[in-house]
Write a protein that holds these residues in place. Structure first.
Motif: not given
Lengths: 572, 113
Positions: A74, A83, A85-86, A88-92
């Motif tokens: 990262t 980004d 983390n972002d 991953a957060k949005h399940k991409k």
């Protein structure tokens, strides 16, 4: 493009240039092997493929890292603006770090990699991933015992990935004899891309080559690529076609008399113009004129300078009355000043591409071209320039190049032998005559226009380049003071001729006056004679009358005849 | 550091040995479905535990297909994998556990020869 349709489906990488040479991307639903030595950008390429897939093509991806932890990854790619983390957060994106410590593992019998399969399968299913990266799966060989089992399992893994229908990238470290240390290329046979990092002439360049692409045409050359703040960008060494659109639009060179020499209208837009000449013949000054004229039209100019700094050029051009500074301020002109030795040729080209794409100029100046020539890399420079010219033409950008020719060489030959790429070639030369060195200019070639064939002398004045009239003397074109002398000579000859004409005119006048005087004198004489003669005639007539009357009087006095027989006459 | 007398060292060693004989083992066996490998592994582990760790072990058998999320959490790639959570150090044994010698080494029940 029917053939492209018939080809196998592809998964676009979103990486500049890579999609171009692979004809649309990596094979969809198949594994691709990316191999190369340490530090050549394998992980980054794979990561960019994944991130661009997630952000641009709505294809979520799984990154399975065997060497770097998710935190490290990262951090490493954050510098490229990704980004994770972002995402991953949005399940991409799913990042999974596979940790294997050889000393913790004891092999107690036959095993398989089902754990990895389940793990990967779970990650894929959790975000409906379409793309998978395994970086670098060869680490398994270091972390797990029994290579035989591993090989069999890897073979199964690649088959399984295909069955899953995910587009996968498998990275591998370059081996001594083979593409990868563990011979992964045996298993991944659909597409193999080799990355390379070479240093020549103290400059290093990363290169990419598609070794194999089953079921698809692809560029086979080595393509240099660049890693910078916007990721990887790659550009094909040779353009794919020679199909530039052309225009008949002309643009002024900024020097009216030069425009006149170029068929009266200047250069074609989108053509390549070369200004070559020996040292100090004013190449940059000509370029500055073009720059000035372009900016005056409100168009943008990108000026690559490789020998002078931007400030130096601005200052020097001010001395010939061209102020480039306002254009810089109005963002119409941008200087890119770098040393040729800053990077390798490929990198220069890539940087130029990027700068051009960013600034979107109508005119690009490269001053000078041949500063790239170091030692014997002429062919490389030529290849590079060919690609630059191609690129500019595709974009309808007018390219202006200057080239320094060495004094002793054939003047009509540039160091980099690119004359065939050039549409309009202005040759500047110094003409040595009468103990002076003066500047001359001629249009060596100019495709598609009736250009002047004259050698013209030009001066660098405080209001720019000024082309002078042509004086051809017995030993060629007269320049400098020889021209001035000739001008003076012609001036005095003109004066002499005028004086002569005046003299003749006066003479004529005099003659006419003389003649007219003569004529009037003769007229006077004639008038006198006429009067005399008329008088004579009158006197004669009078005498006649008198004679007749005397005779009648005499006859009357003699009464010789009756008036009746007056007509019978007198027999006398 | 002053050198310890041989007697003290021996005492410490015996104490550690005693601890090893008395500490409870926490073991996790991850298998992938009911493959022959899995069945074999489960049987082998159970047998070893009964033989060497009777009454002082906790063995949990987990099917990865049932709990795939555990694979990432436990850093499992191979199956079957036996993880010795306690006593430390953590150890992983992969395979069908048919190599008893190695399994005992992994469980710190046997000194490597």
């Amino acid at each position: 493009m029917a053939s492209a349709q018939a080809q196998l489906p592809k998964s676009p990488t979103g990486i500049l240039g890579l999609d171009a040479i692979t004809g649309g991307g990596l094979p969809k639903g198949r594994p691709t092997l990316i191999c190369g030595s340490a530090g050549c950008g394998k992980t980054l390429l794979a990561m960019e493929f994944l991130v661009r897939g997630a952000t641009q093509f709505d294809e979520p991806g799984v990154f399975m890292a065997f060497e770097e932890t998710t935190e490290e990854l990262t951090q490493n790619v954050a510098s490229l603006g990704f980004d994770l983390n972002d995402l991953a957060k949005h399940k991409k994106i799913v990042l999974d770090f596979v940790y294997i410590e050889r000393s913790e593992v004891e092999e107690t019998g036959a095993y398989d990699l089902e754990g990895l399969f389940i793990r990967l399968g779970h990650a894929i299913d959790s975000i409906h991933a379409k793309r998978v990266v395994l970086d670098t799966i060869e680490s398994l060989f270091a972390g797990l015992p029994n290579p035989l089992i591993l090989r069999a399992e890897l073979r199964r893994l690649f088959r399984w990935l295909k069955a899953k229908g995910v587009t996968a990238i498998i990275t591998g470290e370059r081996g001594d004899e083979t593409l990868t240390r563990q011979g992964l290329e045996e298993y991944v046979s659909d597409c193999v891309i080799v990355l390379d990092h070479r240093t020549t002439e103290q400059t290093s360049t990363r290169r990419l080559r598609v070794v194999k692409y089953r079921g698809s045409v692809h560029g086979t050359n080595e393509y240099p690529f660049l890693i910078d703040e916007s990721g990887i960008s790659l550009l094909p060494i040779t353009s794919l076609g020679l199909q530039h659109t052309t225009t008949n639009e002309r643009i002024s060179s900024g020097i009216p008399r030069l425009d006149a020499m170029l068929g009266g209208m200047g250069f074609y837009r989108g053509s390549s113009v070369l200004i070559s000449g020996t040292a100090g013949t004013g190449k940059t000054s000509f370029a500055a004129h073009v720059v000035d004229a372009t900016c005056r039209r409100g168009e943008r100019v990108l000026y690559f300078t490789f020998e002078e700094s931007a400030n130096q050029i601005t200052r020097n051009m001010r001395s010939i009355g061209i102020d480039l500074h306002p254009w810089v301020q109005h963002d119409l002109l941008h200087f890119e000043a770098t040393r040729p030795s800053f990077t390798g040729l490929e990198m220069h080209l890539t940087l130029m591409h990027k700068a051009i794409n960013r600034f979107k100029p109508q005119v690009v100046v490269v001053d000078p071209l041949n500063s790239f020539v170091v030692a014997d890399n002429v062919s490389e420079v030529k290849a590079m320039l060919m690609r630059l010219v191609d690129f500019l033409k595709l974009q309808q950008i007018t390219g202006l190049f200057t080239s320094l020719t060495a004094g002793g060489d054939t003047i009509e030959q540039t160091d980099v032998a690119i004359s065939s790429l050039i549409d309009t070639w202005l040759l500047l030369r110094s003409i040595e005559l009468g103990g002076e060195r003066n500047r001359g200019l001629y249009v060596l070639k100019s495709r598609g226009m009736a250009h002047s064939n004259q050698i013209r002398e030009f001066l660098l004045t405080d209001h720019g380049v000024e082309l002078r009239d042509v004086y051809v003397g017995p030993s060629g074109v007269l320049t400098g003071s020889a021209r001035l002398a000739q001008e003076a000579q012609e001036q005095s000859a003109l004066v002499l001729r005028q004086q002569e004409a005046d003299r003749k005119r006066l003479e004529l006048q005099r003659k006419r006056t003389q003649l007219e005087a003569q004529i009037s004198a003769m007229r006077t004489a004639f008038a006198e004679q006429e009067a005399d003669l008329l008088q004579d005639i009158a006197q004669e007539q009078m005498r006649e009358t008198l004679l007749l009357r005397e005779r009648e009087d005499m006859a009357q006095s003699r009464k010789a005849d009756a008036p009746a027989n007056q007509h019978t006459g007198d027999p006398a | 550091m002053p050198r310890k007398k041989p007697r003290e060292v021996t005492q410490a060693f015996e104490a550690a040995l005693e601890r090893a004989r008395t500490t409870t083992y926490v073991l996790r066996l991850y298998v992938a479905g009911t493959t022959p490998q899995s069945v074999q592994a489960i049987a082998n582990v159970k047998q070893i535990c009964e033989e060497h760790l009777h009454g002082r072990y906790e063995l949990e058998v987990i099917d990865l297909y049932q709990k795939p999320q555990l694979a990432a959490g436990e850093q499992i790639i191979a199956a079957p994998t036996l993880i010795k959570k306690l006593p430390l150090p953590l150890r992983r044994m992969i395979g069908n556990m048919s190599d008893t010698e190695r399994l005992l080494v992994g469980l710190d029940l046997h000194v490597k020869s």
